[in-house]
Design a protein around this motif. Structure first.
Motif, short mmCIF file in Angstrom:
data_model
loop_
_atom_site.label_atom_id
_atom_site.label_comp_id
_atom_site.label_asym_id
_atom_site.label_seq_id
_atom_site.Cartn_x
_atom_site.Cartn_y
_atom_site.Cartn_z
N TYR A 1 37.96 26.23 50.95
CA TYR A 1 37.99 27.01 49.71
C TYR A 1 38.24 26.08 48.54
O TYR A 1 38.73 24.96 48.69
N ASP A 2 37.92 26.58 47.34
CA ASP A 2 38.23 25.84 46.12
C ASP A 2 39.63 26.17 45.61
O ASP A 2 40.30 25.32 45.02
N LEU A 3 40.05 27.42 45.86
CA LEU A 3 41.34 27.89 45.37
C LEU A 3 41.96 28.82 46.40
O LEU A 3 41.25 29.45 47.19
N ILE A 4 43.29 28.91 46.37
CA ILE A 4 43.98 29.97 47.11
C ILE A 4 44.86 30.70 46.10
O ILE A 4 45.50 30.09 45.25
N MET A 5 44.88 32.02 46.21
CA MET A 5 45.61 32.85 45.24
C MET A 5 46.17 34.05 45.98
O MET A 5 45.44 34.97 46.33
N SER A 6 47.48 34.00 46.24
CA SER A 6 48.07 35.06 47.06
C SER A 6 49.58 35.12 46.82
O SER A 6 50.36 35.00 47.75
N ALA A 7 49.97 35.32 45.56
CA ALA A 7 51.39 35.32 45.18
C ALA A 7 52.09 34.06 45.71
O ALA A 7 53.18 34.12 46.27
N ILE A 8 51.44 32.91 45.54
CA ILE A 8 51.92 31.65 46.11
C ILE A 8 52.87 30.96 45.14
O ILE A 8 52.48 30.61 44.01
#
Length: 258
Positions: free
Chosen positions: A81-88
């Protein structure tokens, strides 16, 4: 042979801009209201709204993938993936493996249980004493796992892949308590009022529990400075024009912007 190699290299280079039109973003859609899946199988939530607004700002298309939380960071490192976005949460430990955008949100956390068996606890010492020998559920590979292990060593930590599994075991009595962000407790308790989910003890904040990190940001592959700069600029603009605050009010009912 050299001409063929050069031609192949040029051909490979010329397709890169087309691929760059899409941002591959992974999330773990089991943590409402940050991200979840509705009855139609569609992902939705605060992070989806903010992520899509960021993509619009930088004129790219979001391509969202749902996968388990504990696999997000390894998958980003592996280039899936290019990004991860999960309340990180942005933490120094995670910065060793990945880069982060500037924070777009911040959120306090809390212990919770079924009913009010833990009573009124006003400080950390009382909280530690109340959890001695108790089974405490946390989502694996999250900051909450570190918080409980390091600050509540007498608790019996149980790790789960998904937040809804924690709620299920709380309701059946397999665990005594759990740790999640306040917004998640609000969402789960509102969705299942008969469960009698109750937060207890003082809120867990970054000041007393540095493991909680420096706010919530998007995970970015190491060294991708161009993408980070674009996303940081977009976040600054979306914070300034109230877009993220509006999404926050929509999903939480209060402001989680930093």
């Amino acid at each position: 042979m050299k001409k063929l190699v050069v031609a192949a290299a040029v051909a490979a280079f010329t397709v890169l801009p087309a691929k760059a039109e899409t941002l591959r973003i992974a999330t773990s859609a089991d943590y409402p209201p940050w991200e979840s899946v509705n009855s139609s199988g569609e992902m939705l939530g605060f992070d989806l709204d903010v992520g899509n607004a960021i993509c619009a700002k930088i004129e790219m298309e979001c391509e969202w993938t749902n996968q388990a939380y504990d696999g997000l960071l390894p998958a980003l490192v592996a280039g899936q993936y290019d990004l991860i976005m999960s309340a990180i949460s942005i933490t120094e430990e995670r910065k060793k493996s990945i880069d982060f955008s500037t924070a777009y949100a911040q959120a306090p956390a809390s212990f919770g249980s079924v009913g009010d068996g833990f009573g009124e606890l006003t400080d950390k010492a009382q909280l530690q004493a109340s959890l001695e020998g108790k089974a405490v559920g946390v989502q694996g590979s999250t900051i909450f796992e570190r918080v409980v292990n390091e600050h509540f060593p007498s608790a019996d930590v149980k790790t789960y892949q998904q937040a809804d599994q924690i709620i299920a075991d709380l309701k059946t009595g397999r665990i005594d308590a759990a740790v999640m962000e306040v917004s998640a407790w609000d969402e789960f308790s509102g969705a299942d009022k008969d469960a009698n989910l109750t937060m207890f003890g003082p809120l867990l904040t970054y000041a007393e529990y540095p493991q909680l990190g420096d706010g919530i940001g998007l995970g970015i592959g190491k060294g991708n400075e161009e993408l980070k700069a674009k996303i940081d600029t977009a976040i600054a603009e979306l914070l300034a024009d109230g877009t993220i605050a509006k999404a926050s009010d929509k999903w939480f009912g209060y402001d989680v912007t930093p």
